[in-house]
Write a protein that holds these residues in place. Sequence first.
Motif, PDB file in Angstrom:
ATOM      1  N   LYS A  19       0.832  -1.206   0.000  1.00 51.05           N
ATOM      2  CA  LYS A  19       0.000   0.000   0.000  1.00 51.05           C
ATOM      3  C   LYS A  19       0.865   1.254   0.000  1.00 51.05           C
ATOM      4  O   LYS A  19       1.835   1.349   0.736  1.00 51.05           O
ATOM      5  N   ILE A  20       0.478   2.189  -0.852  1.00 50.62           N
ATOM      6  CA  ILE A  20       1.191   3.459  -0.943  1.00 50.62           C
ATOM      7  C   ILE A  20       0.300   4.559  -0.376  1.00 50.62           C
ATOM      8  O   ILE A  20      -0.874   4.654  -0.743  1.00 50.62           O
ATOM      9  N   PHE A  21       0.850   5.343   0.525  1.00 49.41           N
ATOM     10  CA  PHE A  21       0.080   6.429   1.123  1.00 49.41           C
ATOM     11  C   PHE A  21       0.730   7.778   0.826  1.00 49.41           C
ATOM     12  O   PHE A  21       1.951   7.884   0.755  1.00 49.41           O
ATOM     13  N   GLN A  22      -0.112   8.777   0.665  1.00 50.91           N
ATOM     14  CA  GLN A  22       0.351  10.143   0.388  1.00 50.91           C
ATOM     15  C   GLN A  22       0.425  10.958   1.680  1.00 50.91           C
ATOM     16  O   GLN A  22      -0.243  10.654   2.663  1.00 50.91           O
ATOM     17  N   GLU A  23       1.205  12.035   1.588  1.00 52.56           N
ATOM     18  CA  GLU A  23       1.396  12.899   2.762  1.00 52.56           C
ATOM     19  C   GLU A  23       0.075  13.343   3.384  1.00 52.56           C
ATOM     20  O   GLU A  23      -0.089  13.305   4.611  1.00 52.56           O
ATOM     21  N   GLU A  24      -0.854  13.739   2.536  1.00 53.58           N
ATOM     22  CA  GLU A  24      -2.110  14.296   3.040  1.00 53.58           C
ATOM     23  C   GLU A  24      -2.854  13.322   3.949  1.00 53.58           C
ATOM     24  O   GLU A  24      -3.331  13.685   5.021  1.00 53.58           O
ATOM     25  N   GLU A  25      -2.927  12.067   3.538  1.00 51.67           N
ATOM     26  CA  GLU A  25      -3.653  11.096   4.370  1.00 51.67           C
ATOM     27  C   GLU A  25      -2.847  10.710   5.612  1.00 51.67           C
ATOM     28  O   GLU A  25      -3.416  10.448   6.674  1.00 51.67           O
ATOM     29  N   ILE A  26      -1.511  10.728   5.482  1.00 55.49           N
ATOM     30  CA  ILE A  26      -0.667  10.441   6.653  1.00 55.49           C
ATOM     31  C   ILE A  26      -0.880  11.526   7.711  1.00 55.49           C
ATOM     32  O   ILE A  26      -1.003  11.235   8.905  1.00 55.49           O
ATOM     33  N   ARG A  27      -0.962  12.780   7.261  1.00 58.83           N
ATOM     34  CA  ARG A  27      -1.176  13.897   8.194  1.00 58.83           C
ATOM     35  C   ARG A  27      -2.491  13.767   8.961  1.00 58.83           C
ATOM     36  O   ARG A  27      -2.614  14.265  10.075  1.00 58.83           O
ATOM     37  N   GLU A  28      -3.475  13.127   8.352  1.00 50.30           N
ATOM     38  CA  GLU A  28      -4.754  12.942   9.057  1.00 50.30           C
ATOM     39  C   GLU A  28      -4.623  12.085  10.298  1.00 50.30           C
ATOM     40  O   GLU A  28      -5.384  12.217  11.240  1.00 50.30           O
ATOM     41  N   PHE A  29      -3.664  11.152  10.257  1.00 55.58           N
ATOM     42  CA  PHE A  29      -3.625  10.119  11.296  1.00 55.58           C
ATOM     43  C   PHE A  29      -2.443  10.211  12.253  1.00 55.58           C
ATOM     44  O   PHE A  29      -2.425   9.547  13.277  1.00 55.58           O
ATOM     45  N   VAL A  30      -1.438  11.005  11.888  1.00 55.03           N
ATOM     46  CA  VAL A  30      -0.263  11.115  12.751  1.00 55.03           C
ATOM     47  C   VAL A  30      -0.017  12.584  13.021  1.00 55.03           C
ATOM     48  O   VAL A  30       0.004  13.393  12.084  1.00 55.03           O
ATOM     49  N   GLY A  31       0.189  12.930  14.283  1.00 60.09           N
ATOM     50  CA  GLY A  31       0.425  14.324  14.623  1.00 60.09           C
ATOM     51  C   GLY A  31       1.295  14.453  15.851  1.00 60.09           C
ATOM     52  O   GLY A  31       1.721  13.460  16.457  1.00 60.09           O
ATOM     53  N   SER A  73      13.023  16.766   2.396  1.00 56.39           N
ATOM     54  CA  SER A  73      11.999  15.883   1.867  1.00 56.39           C
ATOM     55  C   SER A  73      12.316  14.455   2.308  1.00 56.39           C
ATOM     56  O   SER A  73      13.215  14.235   3.108  1.00 56.39           O
ATOM     57  N   GLY A  74      11.562  13.516   1.780  1.00 55.07           N
ATOM     58  CA  GLY A  74      11.860  12.141   2.145  1.00 55.07           C
ATOM     59  C   GLY A  74      10.664  11.232   2.032  1.00 55.07           C
ATOM     60  O   GLY A  74       9.557  11.664   1.676  1.00 55.07           O
ATOM     61  N   MET A  75      10.916   9.963   2.316  1.00 58.07           N
ATOM     62  CA  MET A  75       9.865   8.952   2.288  1.00 58.07           C
ATOM     63  C   MET A  75      10.272   7.809   3.211  1.00 58.07           C
ATOM     64  O   MET A  75      11.440   7.653   3.555  1.00 58.07           O
ATOM     65  N   MET A  76       9.291   7.040   3.644  1.00 57.43           N
ATOM     66  CA  MET A  76       9.583   5.871   4.476  1.00 57.43           C
ATOM     67  C   MET A  76       8.995   4.634   3.807  1.00 57.43           C
ATOM     68  O   MET A  76       7.969   4.716   3.134  1.00 57.43           O
ATOM     69  N   MET A  77       9.673   3.516   4.024  1.00 62.96           N
ATOM     70  CA  MET A  77       9.161   2.238   3.529  1.00 62.96           C
ATOM     71  C   MET A  77       9.076   1.271   4.696  1.00 62.96           C
ATOM     72  O   MET A  77       9.966   1.270   5.542  1.00 62.96           O
ATOM     73  N   LEU A  78       8.032   0.484   4.715  1.00 64.54           N
ATOM     74  CA  LEU A  78       7.900  -0.553   5.744  1.00 64.54           C
ATOM     75  C   LEU A  78       8.076  -1.913   5.095  1.00 64.54           C
ATOM     76  O   LEU A  78       7.441  -2.203   4.073  1.00 64.54           O
ATOM     77  N   PHE A  79       8.929  -2.740   5.700  1.00 65.10           N
ATOM     78  CA  PHE A  79       9.193  -4.076   5.179  1.00 65.10           C
ATOM     79  C   PHE A  79       8.783  -5.125   6.210  1.00 65.10           C
ATOM     80  O   PHE A  79       8.946  -4.922   7.417  1.00 65.10           O
ATOM     81  N   LEU A  97       5.359   5.088   2.423  1.00 68.94           N
ATOM     82  CA  LEU A  97       4.736   6.278   3.004  1.00 68.94           C
ATOM     83  C   LEU A  97       5.394   7.496   2.372  1.00 68.94           C
ATOM     84  O   LEU A  97       6.520   7.862   2.709  1.00 68.94           O
ATOM     85  N   LEU A  98       4.671   8.082   1.421  1.00 70.24           N
ATOM     86  CA  LEU A  98       5.208   9.247   0.689  1.00 70.24           C
ATOM     87  C   LEU A  98       4.904  10.506   1.497  1.00 70.24           C
ATOM     88  O   LEU A  98       4.084  11.335   1.117  1.00 70.24           O
ATOM     89  N   ASP A  99       5.590  10.623   2.605  1.00 67.18           N
ATOM     90  CA  ASP A  99       5.259  11.673   3.582  1.00 67.18           C
ATOM     91  C   ASP A  99       6.009  12.976   3.345  1.00 67.18           C
ATOM     92  O   ASP A  99       5.773  13.945   4.047  1.00 67.18           O
ATOM     93  N   ASN A 100       6.928  12.993   2.374  1.00 67.98           N
ATOM     94  CA  ASN A 100       7.728  14.199   2.096  1.00 67.98           C
ATOM     95  C   ASN A 100       8.413  14.749   3.349  1.00 67.98           C
ATOM     96  O   ASN A 100       8.565  15.964   3.500  1.00 67.98           O
TER      97      ASN A 100
END
Lengths: 322, 322
Positions: B2-14, B85-91, B102-105
Amino acid sequence: MKIFQEEEIREFVGVNSKAIEIIEEGFAALAKGKVTLPPIMRIDIPENNGEIDVKTAYIKGLDTFAIKVSSGFFNNPAIGLPSLSGMMMLFSTKTGLTESILLDNGYLTDVRTAIAGAVAAKYLAKQNVQSVGVIGTGTQARYQIEALSLVRQFDTIYVYGRNEEAAKNYAVEMETKLGKKVIVAKSPERVVKMSEIVITTTPSTSPLIKAEWLHPGLHITAMGSDAEHKQELDENIFSKADLIVCDVKSQCFRLGELHHAKENGILDDDKNIVELGEIITGSQLGRTNNEQITVCDLTGTGVQDTVIARFAYEQLVTSKVF
Amino acid sequence: MKIFQEEEIREFVGVNSKAIEIIEEGFAALAKGKVTLPPIMRIDIPENNGEIDVKTAYIKGLDTFAIKVSSGFFNNPAIGLPSLSGMMMLFSTKTGLTESILLDNGYLTDVRTAIAGAVAAKYLAKQNVQSVGVIGTGTQARYQIEALSLVRQFDTIYVYGRNEEAAKNYAVEMETKLGKKVIVAKSPERVVKMSEIVITTTPSTSPLIKAEWLHPGLHITAMGSDAEHKQELDENIFSKADLIVCDVKSQCFRLGELHHAKENGILDDDKNIVELGEIITGSQLGRTNNEQITVCDLTGTGVQDTVIARFAYEQLVTSKVF
C-alpha cells in the motif's frame, strides 16, 4: 514522481547488449574516481533467515542517482514466495526529490548482476570457448548464462545443483531458451573440469570449488557471496589464479571471496587485484593469453543500480504517455 | 503493498501524546538492547548543497521495520522548493516484502524529531517553567515548541533567527497557534538568558550558544547537528553541564554535538553520557533538582523512524477501506 511496476519495467529493460553498455559505463565511472559509493547498509534478521541490503551510488555530474533496497528471505520458498525481492528509487541530485519508484521486485538487480558477469567474461574469458558451467539452478543461474551468451559463443552448458530435480528443470528450460545443449553434472568438480568458463551463483557458506580442479585457460566468476559468511570458492584458488579481478576492492575484501582469501593469508593486500572498471577503461589488462587462469569476485555495487535504474526510467518515460 | 500520500498520513499522525508514547517505546527498546541499528548511510552532493540520508532500525520481534530516505537540499528554497523531503518504507521482517510506502515528504521525520525533543524535555527540564526559547525559525522550530507544549506548561517563547523577518513571521504564527506570547530576541544570548528550556533547530556549522550564557536550571536540546560538520553548541557547554544525555551515543559521537566535544578533549569517553532510553526505562536518572544544567544531543535515529512508520501504517490501514 512516477511509480512503475515490474511488468512495465520488464518491457523496457532486459539482458541485452544495451545493458552491457550501461553497466560498463558504471564500472568505468567507478574506476575513474567519479563515483560516491557509500558502504552497503545491511539489516540481518537471522531468526527469519533474512537480510535486507541498501545500496546506492552517486555518479558525479549526473542528474539522478538510485537507492536500492533488496531483500533475501530464504524461508520464503517454503510458503510459496520468492526468496529475493526489492525496489529502486531515483532521486534528483539537484533537489533531493524522489523522481521515481521502480517496483521491480528485484528484476533490475537480476539484470545488472547477470550483466556484470557477462562483462567479466567479456574481458577475462578466452575468446573461443565450447563449454561453460554454472553452479546453482536459481534465477541467477539462468540470467548469468543468458548474459554470457551475449559475449561468448558456446555450445554446451554444464549445470550442477544440490537438488538434481532443479538441475534437470534448469536443463530443459535453458536448452529451449538458448538452443544449446545443457548437461546436468554429478558434481561441481565435473562442471569445473568440463568448462572453460564457470559461474557460481549460490548463497553457499562453504567453498564449492576446489583449487585442485582448476585448469589452464579457465575463467571463474563468483557472484554469490555478498556477505561476510558466504563463500563459494576455496581461498587457495586465489593463489593459483594468474589474474584476480573484482567489482569493488573495498567491498570484496569485506564481503566477497577476497575477504576469505585475505583472512586466510592467501592475499595479504590488494596490490595485485584489479577492478573490472580498470580493465574496461584500459588502465589495466584483462586476459592476455589462453593459458591464464582468471577469477572475478562480484559482490554487486550501487553503481550498477544507479545506471540500470536511470536507464529503466529513461526508457519508461520516453516510451510512455502520461 | 500500500502506498500512502502525505495528506492522508497527516490525518492520522500528529504531534500529540500518542506520538510521545510510541517514540518513548522506541527509545526504551534501544536502551534494552532490542534494536538492530545500522550506521546511517549518507550521500553528500556538495556541488548542489545537498545530502541524502538513509536510516533504519529493526526492533527485534516486531513484524515490520522501516527504512527511511531523507534529503536536505539547501539551495531548494531559492527555486521555491522545500529544503527537506523524504519517504519511508515498511518491510515485513518475516518475508522481506515491502508492506507499504509512506510518501510523507519528510512529515513523519518532522513529527518524530519534534517528539524526541519533547521526550528530552519531559525527563530533563524543570517541572515548572515560564519561558522557553528556540534558535531557528523553520519547520522544526515550530514543531519542537508545539511538542514541548505537550510536556510543559509555559507562557512565553523567545525566538531568534538570523533572518529577522522570518522570526517575526514565526512569532505571529505561533502566537496564534499556541495562544502564548512569542518574543523575537535580538540574539541567541538573549534567548538563552531569558529561557529555562532552549531548543536549537538549525543546520549551523559553528556554535550558536556559548557556555558562559548557561544558568542554573537550564535545559538545552540541540537537534540540528546530524553530520560531522554541523555544530550548534560551544563544546565547553559539555564541561559545564551537570547531566549530558543523547539519543544514541555511537551516533552522537560521530555526527552530533558530542563529536565536537570529544574532538576538543572536553569529553574523553562516554562513561558520563546517558541515553534517553536509559532514563525512560528507569535505569538512569533524569533531572533530580532545579539547579542542574542539562543538555540533550539529538541526531535522529532509525528506531524513531521504525516506530512512527509502523504507527502511521497501523492507523492508516485500520481507518481506511481498501
